[in-house]
Design a protein around this motif. Structure first.
Motif, PDB file in Angstrom:
ATOM      1  N   TYR A 526       0.833  -1.204   0.000  1.00  9.79           N
ATOM      2  CA  TYR A 526       0.000   0.000   0.000  1.00  9.79           C
ATOM      3  C   TYR A 526       0.870   1.258   0.000  1.00  9.79           C
ATOM      4  O   TYR A 526       1.835   1.374   0.759  1.00  9.79           O
ATOM      5  CB  TYR A 526      -0.912   0.017   1.228  1.00  9.79           C
ATOM      6  N   ASP A 527       0.527   2.173  -0.873  1.00  9.24           N
ATOM      7  CA  ASP A 527       1.147   3.496  -0.901  1.00  9.24           C
ATOM      8  C   ASP A 527       0.126   4.466  -0.326  1.00  9.24           C
ATOM      9  O   ASP A 527      -0.761   4.963  -1.025  1.00  9.24           O
ATOM     10  CB  ASP A 527       1.518   3.870  -2.343  1.00  9.24           C
ATOM     11  N   ASN A 528       0.248   4.736   0.995  1.00 13.07           N
ATOM     12  CA  ASN A 528      -0.766   5.530   1.674  1.00 13.07           C
ATOM     13  C   ASN A 528      -0.713   7.007   1.308  1.00 13.07           C
ATOM     14  O   ASN A 528      -1.703   7.728   1.499  1.00 13.07           O
ATOM     15  CB  ASN A 528      -0.620   5.368   3.185  1.00 13.07           C
ATOM     16  N   LYS A 531      -2.273   7.010  -2.373  1.00 19.22           N
ATOM     17  CA  LYS A 531      -3.527   6.255  -2.431  1.00 19.22           C
ATOM     18  C   LYS A 531      -3.505   5.187  -3.537  1.00 19.22           C
ATOM     19  O   LYS A 531      -4.372   5.116  -4.388  1.00 19.22           O
ATOM     20  CB  LYS A 531      -4.728   7.193  -2.662  1.00 19.22           C
ATOM     21  N   GLY A 640       2.806  -0.875   3.188  1.00 23.18           N
ATOM     22  CA  GLY A 640       2.337   0.295   3.931  1.00 23.18           C
ATOM     23  C   GLY A 640       1.245  -0.145   4.894  1.00 23.18           C
ATOM     24  O   GLY A 640       0.981  -1.334   5.083  1.00 23.18           O
ATOM     25  N   GLU A 642      -2.347  -0.960   5.977  1.00 21.90           N
ATOM     26  CA  GLU A 642      -3.553  -1.378   5.262  1.00 21.90           C
ATOM     27  C   GLU A 642      -4.693  -0.409   5.557  1.00 21.90           C
ATOM     28  O   GLU A 642      -5.028  -0.175   6.717  1.00 21.90           O
ATOM     29  CB  GLU A 642      -3.942  -2.787   5.657  1.00 21.90           C
ATOM     30  N   PRO A 643      -5.291   0.204   4.527  1.00 21.88           N
ATOM     31  CA  PRO A 643      -6.376   1.163   4.747  1.00 21.88           C
ATOM     32  C   PRO A 643      -7.658   0.452   5.183  1.00 21.88           C
ATOM     33  O   PRO A 643      -7.809  -0.761   5.004  1.00 21.88           O
ATOM     34  CB  PRO A 643      -6.541   1.826   3.383  1.00 21.88           C
ATOM     35  N   GLU A 647     -11.616   3.680   3.256  1.00 16.85           N
ATOM     36  CA  GLU A 647     -10.484   4.349   2.613  1.00 16.85           C
ATOM     37  C   GLU A 647     -10.110   3.681   1.289  1.00 16.85           C
ATOM     38  O   GLU A 647      -9.666   4.344   0.352  1.00 16.85           O
ATOM     39  CB  GLU A 647      -9.276   4.349   3.549  1.00 16.85           C
ATOM     40  N   TYR A 651      -8.519   4.320  -3.206  1.00 19.37           N
ATOM     41  CA  TYR A 651      -7.235   3.812  -3.708  1.00 19.37           C
ATOM     42  C   TYR A 651      -7.406   3.281  -5.133  1.00 19.37           C
ATOM     43  O   TYR A 651      -8.462   2.752  -5.493  1.00 19.37           O
ATOM     44  CB  TYR A 651      -6.715   2.685  -2.817  1.00 19.37           C
TER      45      TYR A 651
END
Length: 754
Positions: A526-528, A531, A640, A642-643, A647, A651
């Motif tokens: 994940y690239d927070n 997104k 990253g 986890e959303p 959220e 993404y």
């Protein structure tokens, strides 16, 4: 009680069958007039063809089917010769006949001027198949079972296989699927169905093959096992052609593009998984180190490999499963029982003598024998009968191999590996052992008369006649599978077939949780900030004996799976067999660096570039990258945070990646292809397929713009067969046949002239 012994004549045409016996094999010599001899100047359109019509109802076809198998015996033995004499693994001797020498030297004599050339024999089989298929009632049913379809599938497959042999021998031939019953059609030169060659044969046969494959799903015909008359039983299953292998062969022969190789690989893969055969090589061709004082010697033992290669499957539950043979042509024990396939043993240097024993027997007016009848065949090595021997090229290829021996710890872990200097490939001792003669110690090719024992000195004793000659065998199919897999773009997978085999302990699975076996795992990264998220595939471990994980990536496993070549592509459920190279060169281990992908393939890339005078910066970079490739292919995946589910709606997903994805260069595919060609030579030498394998591989190279000239490679390889040169030694040196073989037209036999 009466006995009679009959040494087969030292000629190129064996005695035709003239007597009848009550055995299944006897059908091969007498039914429907099929046992008559066809002269070399005849072809598919002979006046005798009208005899095929007689009494054929299209329903009761067993006798007719066995007539087809009868003439297949003639084709198979001739085909073995033509497929081997023109390759680089055999050479002529001072005792070779003019017919043998002519073929070996690629003299394109007209069909009929060489006693070993007989195109008519192939068309005789094809015409019989055409008659059968035109009349066979595939709609006939009993108890809601279409009982003719199983047999019909086999006839379709026999015809397809026979056409493949014609194309490989003659290049382009008339294509005929209609029965011919007279000599006045003119189809020899102007068939209404056109001609076939390697490029269009699959197209011409495609619909027929689809029918055969569909019918084969309904089962295979069961006629009972064959009794050869010599105490050897040949199981019914070994007389049948596998539809998926024939279909794969057609795709591989065409080799038009990557899709052809994918399709070939799929069919080979499906066959290997469905057939459930498993051959256990406990020690394969093994070498033992013996040290006495300061002297170290190596003794070769080839019993396990010999048994699996040559034993006639017994009539037991385990017989077929433990036998390498898949499809065979049978031989009777003497001419009173049927066709004796003694031609190949004769040319390889053996006196073949048949005998018959009768106990209270008599022959009535109908030709039926009563009483007890048996027969046997004895073989003796005779240097004056040795028209073909192993070539210097083959001997040097065997000598160039490194025999490895893993050293185990007390806990059975490999802690070291030894290389037995000078042993080479141990299969040499089984395929062409030494025999002491008046002319000295000579190597006799015994693939059709296997030795009962091979002593530590390399000398063989107690040769025995083999009552079945393999058209297909397991290792041969695996090698073609590797050929297709490699050309499909998976050279590392193909190399694994050679080095590691299909054992589950060596190969990665497509998926897994990492707890019980090594596999391809996936993790979401994940690239927070931006997104975004993407899936990352990786191999979870390299623990245990999973040797192939040293060089196979998650990318290859995943991509193969996406193309229908799933985890069983190389895993093959339930198999525990050896890597093909292990069969003659010792057990592989992760500590063996010499026969590893990075060193073996990089070395062959450089050798091939030197041979073609094409060493450049790109070649040197590919070689260096492979040589420096790390032994472990592990990558840590960083995620990253986890959303939440809410959220995630914001993404976007990016394309999945493989951190360990290698960039497969065409140089690797070309190099692995040559290694497969070498393994074909080491494993299937002298079995009648070598020149066909070389022509097919050369054609693949010619069809690929990224490959060097296949024509030049074949000419270079075959022309050097008599030269005492190691592989890739003195690269510019070629033999006298080199200019001739630079013209592909000279690879093929001449069609008959009318």
């Amino acid at each position: 009680m009466g006995q009679g012994r009959n040494p087969l004549p030292l000629s190129e045409n064996l005695i035709p069958n003239t007597m009848k016996r009550k055995s299944i094999i006897s059908l091969f010599s007498c039914l429907l007039g099929f046992g008559i001899t066809t002269t070399s100047c005849e072809d598919m359109l002979t006046p005798d063809m009208d005899r095929y019509n007689g009494g054929f109802s299209g329903k009761d076809t067993v006798a007719f089917y066995y007539g087809i198998l009868s003439n297949l015996q003639e084709v198979a033995e001739q085909n073995f010769l033509l497929g081997e004499i023109r390759g680089e693994l055999v050479d002529t001797t001072m005792y070779s006949s003019d017919s043998i020498a002519s073929i070996a030297n690629f003299e394109r004599l007209p069909n009929g001027e060489n006693t070993l050339l007989n195109r008519a024999a192939y068309y005789k089989v094809i015409n019989q198949c055409n008659y059968y298929l035109a009349a066979c009632n595939t709609g006939a049913s009993k108890n809601n079972v279409y009982y003719m379809r199983k047999e019909c599938a086999q006839v379709e497959l026999i015809r397809a296989w026979t056409y493949m042999q014609l194309v490989q021998n003659y290049g382009e031939v008339p294509f005929i699927t209609q029965p011919v019953d007279n000599a006045d059609t003119g189809w020899e030169t102007n068939s209404p169905e056109g001609t076939v060659n390697a490029s269009n044969l699959l197209d011409k046969l495609y619909s027929h093959m689809q029918t055969a494959l569909a019918y084969e799903k309904e089962g295979r015909p069961q006629y009972g096992d064959l009794q050869t008359g010599g105490g050897v039983t040949i199981p019914n299953d070994l007389l049948l052609f596998p539809g998926k292998v024939v279909m794969a062969d057609l795709y591989l022969l065409r080799g038009r593009d990557r899709n052809d190789y994918i399709q070939a690989a799929k069919y080979y893969n499906e066959y290997l998984n469905e057939v459930g055969k498993r051959v256990s090589y406990s020690d394969a061709g093994a070498a033992t180190e013996v040290t006495s004082g300061t002297q170290t010697n190596y003794f070769v033992q080839v019993g396990s490999w010999l048994n699996s290669q040559f034993k006639d499957a017994a009539q037991t539950q385990e017989g077929v499963n433990n036998c390498e043979a898949i499809t065979v042509v049978p031989s009777a024990s003497n001419i009173q029982f049927g066709k004796v396939l003694g031609q190949m043993p004769q040319f390889y240097g053996f006196d073949v003598t048949t005998s018959a024993s009768t106990d209270g027997s008599s022959v009535n007016d109908a030709g039926t024998v009563t009483g007890s009848v048996s027969g046997s065949i004895s073989t003796v090595a005779n240097y004056k009968n040795r028209q073909l021997g192993p070539s210097q090229s083959y001997l040097n290829l065997c000598a160039a191999q490194n025999y490895t021996y893993p050293v185990f710890s007390g806990s059975n872990e490999v802690v070291d590996v030894k290389y037995y200097k000078g042993v080479g490939d141990t299969r040499l001792a089984a395929s062409a052992p030494l025999v002491t003669t008046k002319e000295g110690r000579l190597r006799f090719i015994d693939k059709f008369c296997p030795a009962g024992s091979v002593y530590s000195t390399g000398e063989a004793h107690s040769f025995s006649f083999r009552y079945m000659k393999s058209i297909y065998r397991l290792s041969q199919v695996m090698l073609r599978y590797a050929e297709a897999v490699n050309r499909a773009g998976y050279p590392r997978y193909a190399f694994a077939i050679l080095r590691n085999g299909l054992a589950s302990s060596n190969m990665p699975e497509y998926q897994g949780d990492g707890s019980n076996y090594t596999g391809v795992l996936d993790s979401v990264c994940y690239d927070n900030v931006n997104k975004k998220f993407r899936t990352i595939y990786y191999l979870d471990s390299i623990s245990g004996n999973h040797q192939a994980l040293n060089y196979i990536s998650a990318y290859e496993v995943q991509k193969a799976h996406s193309e229908g070549l799933n985890a069983t592509m190389l895993y093959c459920n339930g198999w525990n067999n050896r890597g093909l190279h292990e069969l003659g060169c010792g057990e592989s281990s992760h500590l063996d660096s010499l026969y590893s992908y990075r060193l073996t393939v990089s070395k062959r890339i450089l050798e091939e570039a030197q041979r073609t005078n094409s060493v450049d910066a790109h070649v040197l970079k590919v070689v260096a990258d492979l040589e420096n490739e790390g032994k472990e292919r592990l990558y840590e995946v960083y995620n990253g945070v986890e959303p939440t589910e809410e959220e995630m709606a914001q993404y976007t997903e990016e394309e999945a990646i493989f951190p360990d994805a290698p960039i497969t260069d065409p140089l690797e595919i070309n190099a692995v292809e040559k290694l497969i060609a070498d393994e074909m030579a080491l494993e299937t030498a002298f079995e009648g397929t070598r020149f066909f394998d070389l022509m097919r591989i050369a054609s693949h190279m010619n069809n690929d713009p990224a490959s060097p000239s296949g024509t030049e490679w074949l000419a270079w390889l075959v022309s050097r067969r008599s030269l005492n040169l190691m592989p890739y030694e003195s690269l510019t040196v070629t033999g006298p046949l080199y200019p001739t073989l630079l013209s592909p037209a000279n690879w093929y036999l001449r069609n008959p002239e009318y």
